[in-house]
Design an enzyme around this catalytic site. Structure first.
Site, PDB file in Angstrom:
ATOM      1  N   GLU A   1       0.839  -1.213   0.000  1.00  0.00           N
ATOM      2  CA  GLU A   1       0.000   0.000   0.000  1.00  0.00           C
ATOM      3  C   GLU A   1       0.867   1.253   0.000  1.00  0.00           C
ATOM      4  O   GLU A   1       0.587   2.212  -0.729  1.00  0.00           O
ATOM      5  CB  GLU A   1      -0.921   0.019   1.223  1.00  0.00           C
ATOM      6  CG  GLU A   1      -1.859  -1.164   1.302  1.00  0.00           C
ATOM      7  CD  GLU A   1      -1.316  -2.342   2.110  1.00  0.00           C
ATOM      8  OE1 GLU A   1      -2.132  -3.091   2.674  1.00  0.00           O
ATOM      9  OE2 GLU A   1      -0.075  -2.527   2.178  1.00  0.00           O
TER      10      GLU A   1
ATOM     11  N   CYS B   1      -2.527  -3.279   7.302  1.00  0.00           N
ATOM     12  CA  CYS B   1      -2.182  -3.159   8.715  1.00  0.00           C
ATOM     13  C   CYS B   1      -2.571  -1.765   9.209  1.00  0.00           C
ATOM     14  O   CYS B   1      -3.043  -0.923   8.440  1.00  0.00           O
ATOM     15  CB  CYS B   1      -0.681  -3.390   8.913  1.00  0.00           C
ATOM     16  SG  CYS B   1       0.350  -2.054   8.247  1.00  0.00           S
TER      17      CYS B   1
END
Length: 172
Positions: A82, A106
């Site tokens: 990401e 996360c």
């Protein structure tokens, strides 16, 4: 004159396919994660996969998940998919974008996505669902109004056969 093809893949299958293909670039021996950032008008604005930062040798840094010291594991060094997708974006405005990821983000990546203006996360796997970091991620995403949903494929399987594709193109 024939009509248009009807067996083309959906946008979601296409973008998750790009994320999966990107994950194949990862050198991580345990977890290969890919991400594909998409604008509201279905344009890919960034892709990424998990790996070490530029100019940091993947032959010199550790790939271990466990070691006597956290310093000797991959975790202090790896850039998540990401993060790389956001850093690789070809636009500075990610407001309203969605991201297709092969693994649920996360807490750190969720903060990044929230701050970047991403409005939706489509994920392939949520294998760390019960961990504190993923619980924190969902808590922040919910507070910030960022939607997230598991990927729902329209196509069961997509196979890339380079030889067959080359042959098909040459017949045009």
């Amino acid at each position: 004159m024939a009509g248009k093809r009807t067996d083309y893949i959906s946008w979601d299958d296409y973008f998750m396919g790009i994320a999966i293909l990107s994950a194949h670039r990862s050198k991580d021996p345990n977890s290969q994660v890919g991400a594909c950032l998409v604008s509201p008008d279905n344009k890919i604005v960034g892709i990424g996969y998990n790996g070490f930062p530029l100019r940091c040798s993947d032959d010199e840094l550790p790939w271990e998940r466990e070691a006597a010291s956290p310093y000797d594991t991959k975790y202090p060094y790896v850039c998540h998919a990401e993060l790389n997708a956001v850093l690789n974006a070809n636009t500075s405005n990610l407001s309203g974008c969605r991201i297709y990821v092969t693994l649920f983000p996360c807490n750190e990546c969720s903060k990044l996505l929230i701050q970047s203006g991403v409005r939706k996360i489509i994920y392939l796997s949520d294998k760390y669902h019960e961990t504190i970091l993923c619980k924190a991620a969902r808590r922040m995403l919910d507070m910030a109004g960022v939607a997230y949903a598991p990927f729902q494929p329209q196509t069961e399987r997509i196979t890339i056969d380079f030889a067959r594709e080359a042959d098909a193109v040459s017949r045009v």
